[in-house]
Structures are given as C-alpha cells and as structure tokens.
Motif scaffolding. Structure first.
Motif, short mmCIF file in Angstrom:
data_model
loop_
_atom_site.label_atom_id
_atom_site.label_comp_id
_atom_site.label_asym_id
_atom_site.label_seq_id
_atom_site.Cartn_x
_atom_site.Cartn_y
_atom_site.Cartn_z
N LEU A 2 4.46 -6.95 9.95
CA LEU A 2 4.68 -7.87 8.83
C LEU A 2 5.17 -9.22 9.33
N ILE A 23 5.77 -7.40 2.37
CA ILE A 23 4.62 -6.55 2.09
C ILE A 23 3.70 -7.22 1.09
N TYR A 74 1.35 -1.44 -3.70
CA TYR A 74 0.54 -1.99 -2.61
C TYR A 74 -0.58 -1.03 -2.19
#
Length: 568
Positions: free
Chosen positions: A269, A283, A409
């Motif tokens: 990330l 995220i 997600y």
C-alpha cells in the motif's frame, strides 16, 4: 471358438475394469478428503488449545538479522499458517501423544519443514527467558534460492516474499503426481493374478470365457476395496494466497476488457506524504478507479482498423485499382473486423494488422479483492523517491484498527461493465431482495465478463446485466439476485515495526498473545504487582528481548507490515 470368446472378452474386461477403477477412485478421493478435513480440524483444535507461559522464545541476532527474527515472530502467531505447515509435514494432530513427522527426504529438506519446526519452537510456553538462532530456516532458504540471506540484500517484506514463494514452489513439487491410466493392462493383470494365482495365463490369447468372467469379478472386488490404487493427497493452499480482479474500461467507446484475475500473497500500500492517515484510506487508494492515458483500447483499435480498411475499399472501387481477388480478400477482412466488434472484441485476428487510433483514448482501471486470503499481509511502503535520486523514509503515522472489514474492497457478485467511471463491483441503488446469488449464476456472469464471449442480443453483456434505462434486469438468469453485502472480518495478529531511516535501522514485532483479549498471564505467587495493570494482549519481540505490552501500545506504533487473520 476359444479365440473368438477371448477377443470379445478383452474389451469387456477393459470397460468394466475402467468403470470399477473410476468408482473406486471416487471413493478413495472422497475418503481422502474426509480424512484431510478431520486432520485439519485436529490440528486447528490443538493450536487453539495452546496457552502461553510466562515467556516465549526469543531469537538471537546473528548480525543484522533482526529482519529475519521479526518476520518469523510474526508468522508464528498466524494460526492458519501453522495448520498449513502441519499438513505439509504430515502431522496428524492431537490424537497422538507425540508429533510424528514425515520421513520424506524432500520434505525434511524443504523450507516448509524448517519453517514449521522453527515456528513450533517459537510457540512453546516457557517458564524463563530463552532464545535460539533460526539457522535451520536460513539454511533452507539459502538452499532454495542459491544465495545468501542477509540485511544487505533483503528487508522484512522481501524476506516474506521469498518465504512465500518458496512454500508455493515446493507445493508444486510435493503434490505433483502423474495419475496412472484407468485401463492400464499391467495393473489389471496384477490385480487379478494376486487374487487368483491360477489366472497367471491372462495375457495369453487362449483364456477361457469362464476365466475372463472370474477376472472381471476379481478386478471389480479389488478395485472397489482400493487395492493398488494410490490415493492422491489433497493439496493445501497457502493461507496468504488471495485473488484480485482488475477491470480496464475505455471512456471513449465504453468497452470493458476481460476481467483479469491475479494471485497475491501480500499487498503493498502506498502511504501519502502527510503527517497521518488511516489504513482504510490507503486501501481506498489501492482499490479506487484510476484514469490511464497510455492504455491501448482494443475496440478503438478495431474501429480505427475498420475505418482504414473501408477507406482502402473505397479507393479500390476505382477501375483497375485492385484485382477482383484482392477486393474479395479485403471485403472478407472488413467482415471479420465487423464481426469482432459486434460479437467478440478479444477474438484473434491473424493476418490483419491493427491500426492505432489518431487520438489516444483515456481508460479507467480498478483493482479489487476477488477472493480474500485467510491471512492478509499488508506492506506499508514507506520509501519516498526524490527527483535528485535521494530515497528517504516516510514517517507518516498510519492509524490501523484491531478489526478490519474487507467487504467494501471486495467484489460481491455484481459486475459493472457498462459504466467505465463506476466501480467494478457496486451494489445497485434500487432496493432488491437481499438473497444470495447462486454459484452457478456467479460463474456464468464471470464467464460472460471475460471478453463478451456470451452474447445476449445486439449489445452483448450489457443486455444481460443492465438495460438501456440503466435498470437492473432481474430475470437475466433464473436464480440471479443481487447478493447481500456480507462482512469479511479480519483480526490483527502481528505488526512489524521498523525504527530508523531508509538505509538502516532495527525491526521488531508485536505478536498477539494466545490468551483471549481481556485476560493476562497469571504471575507466580509472591510476584503480584501492587497495583493492577491493564491486561496485556501482545508480546513485543526485539530479538532476544520479549516483553508484554497492551493493545494501545501496538496501535500507536509506526507499522511497516500488518498481519491480519480471518475472524470467523
């Protein structure tokens, strides 16, 4: 007469034996799967019954090896990894008094075996402080990679990737087997002879019909009992292996390329250049819809190619400009391009070079989780690259939770392929009965999304999912309905922290204790603290030094890697 009888009986022998072997193979597979599930439950039960002692094992620093120690301490607290490794080394669980491991030489020299024994040592309860050097796993990794494992070449995240890749590549070798043919004449003959030695003449052409019938029954009885059939072990999957789905859509023509699925074992990330942020925002950045300017849309290329061929056909209509044979060939290419645009944009077009459009179109790209793993490893990339070539560490404070829900997600069965600017998987705004989509329908929709190969009407996939008024077509499939949004909960198990700058520093690990949250390890009589403290829930592991800390200390740390595990 005997010859005719035997000629007739051999095909029958092969056919019936094939059916018997197939049936027995199914029975063996079912039995093997049941045994595997039982062993998994035993292993998991044994692990969940464990409790920490007053101390746990520390790891000696053998020279800038803190990055190795931190990764091993983090992996030691992942329950699903321990179960996976126990299967790999053939441990049978808690039904035996002592652990009996495999005698397979390949497994004994594998990274899986070395990691298993190391992790089990790190999970043993201790009454006093102890430490060891993780030499076994280091030597196993060096044998696997044909190189040296040291701080000059790897850091914690790179070492994790090396370990994960080694485990996966060893799986391919350990569980690779070439199934024997169901109609192997040698196997059939051996099964029959061992049950009736008088049938040793089976390979001769003068076998009697009575002997053949006896062979058939003997083969069937042996095969259904599992004789001479090798059960294929069920291959366990690494708990860190997950699946992502990537969608790329053209904002000019509206075409969506086939959904690309990729496996992963950790997610890196990007951290913003700010004082603080949240893990959820990182995220969000990873899964958001991005705009690209350098992607070549295949449908736009087909349209440009069609325009070029049409211009060429118009010029060829002049007298003497092109032979009739070349005109027919050109006309055929035009029809092929038209069919590709209408039915299957991704269809191969041999002999037809594609033309690039004059203006590059903008496209959107989005990546979401399609099949989240049992254990989620998140790497927070803290490297900042300056135009001058200097690389610095980003000290942004990332606020991460103890419990993480990955559902926002993750794809949920609703695939959006009509709006390039919209998310890949977003529930519709209209209220629909919240029933779960069938697996058959979900697979069918995913297949349809792979290049619009399944066409329903002139507009292909869009007709099956959304009509021209952007209303959901509920009867596209008999069992299709929008699935309810279900949570995908994870619980924090370990955190790897890096102190120092980009070029040097020290790695430590916070790993969750085995006692449930809210309880603490009882101290020996006479050593109670005068004032009660907040229950400790994590160990702080810095090489040989092991300390108890509370959850708040962990959540305030400057995380470099986060290990979450499915909380189901």
């Amino acid at each position: 007469m005997a010859s005719s009888s035997s000629n007739y009986s051999y095909p029958a022998l092969a056919a019936i034996t094939g059916i018997a072997l197939a049936a027995s193979g199914y029975a063996l597979t079912s039995s093997t799967s049941t045994d595997t599930r039982r062993r998994r439950r035993r292993i998991k039960s044994r692990i969940l019954k464990e409790r920490d002692g007053r101390y746990i094992m520390g790891l000696a620093n053998t020279g800038n090896s803190c990055f190795i120690n931190s990764v091993l301490q983090a992996l030691a607290t992942v329950t699903s990894l321990r179960s996976y490794l126990a299967e790999r080394v053939d441990e049978r669980g808690d039904e035996i008094e002592r652990i009996e491991l495999t005698r397979n030489e390949y497994v004994l020299e594998s990274v899986a075996y070395a990691l298993y024994t190391t992790i089990e040592m790190l999970n043993r309860p201790l009454a006093k402080p102890r430490s060891m050097a993780p030499t076994d796993i280091i030597h196993a990794l060096e044998r696997k990679t044909n190189g040296k494992i040291n701080r000059e070449q790897q850091d914690a995240q790179e070492l994790f990737q090396i370990i994960s890749h080694a485990l996966t590549s060893e799986e391919d070798v350990q569980y690779r087997s070439d199934p024997s043919s169901l109609l192997d004449a040698g196997a059939v003959r051996k099964m029959a002879i061992d049950n009736d030695p008088s049938l040793d003449h089976l390979e001769t052409a003068s076998v009697s019909s009575m002997g053949t019938t006896g062979s058939l029954w003997s083969c069937f009885s042996v095969s259904t009992a599992g004789g001479y059939l090798r059960s294929r072990p069920r291959r366990p999957r690494s708990p860190f292996t997950g699946l992502t789905a990537t969608k790329i859509s053209c904002m000019k023509c509206g075409y969506t390329a086939p959904i690309r699925h990729s496996t992963f074992d950790n997610i890196s990330l990007t951290i913003p250049h700010t004082l603080s942020c949240t893990l959820q925002s990182c995220i969000d950045t990873y899964t958001k819809v991005d705009v690209l300017t350098d992607f070549r849309c295949r449908k736009c290329m087909l349209i440009a190619t069609l325009d070029s061929l049409m211009d060429e056909f118009v010029k060829a209509s002049h007298p003497g400009a092109m032979s009739d044979e070349d005109k027919q060939e050109l006309k055929g290419k035009i029809q092929i391009i038209k069919d590709a645009i209408k039915y299957n944009v991704e269809a191969p077009l041999p002999g037809i070079p594609l033309v690039m459009p004059r203006a590059t179109s903008c496209t959107t790209k989005q990546t979401m989780f399609a099949n989240p793993p049992k254990s989620l490893c998140l790497h927070l990339s803290r490297s900042m690259y300056h135009p001058s070539g200097i690389v610095q560490k980003n000290h942004c404070s990332v606020k991460f939770p103890e419990y993480l829900d990955l559902a926002p997600y993750t794809t949920n069965g609703f695939l959006n392929t009509s709006d390039p600017a919209a998310s890949l998987s977003t529930p519709p705004v209209t209220s629909v009965a919240q029933s779960r989509i069938s697996r058959t329908s979900l697979v069918y929709l995913r297949n349809m999304a792979a290049g619009h190969r399944f066409v329903h009407g002139r507009d292909g996939l869009n007709v099956a999912l959304v009509n021209k008024d952007d209303d959901l077509v509920h009867n596209a499939l008999p069992s299709m309905s929008v699935p309810s949004v279900r949570t995908i909960p994870y619980r924090l198990n370990a955190v790897i922290v890096h102190y120092g700058g980009h070029e040097s520093g020290h790695f430590i690990t916070y790993r969750r204790k085995k006692l449930p949250t809210g309880q603490d390890v009882r101290r020996p009589p006479g050593h109670e603290d005068p004032e009660p403290k907040k229950p400790s829930t994590f160990w702080r592991c810095s090489d040989e030094v092991i300390e108890e800390v509370d959850l708040e200390t962990v959540l305030q740390s400057e995380a470099y890697m986060l290990f979450y595990e499915r909380d189901v």
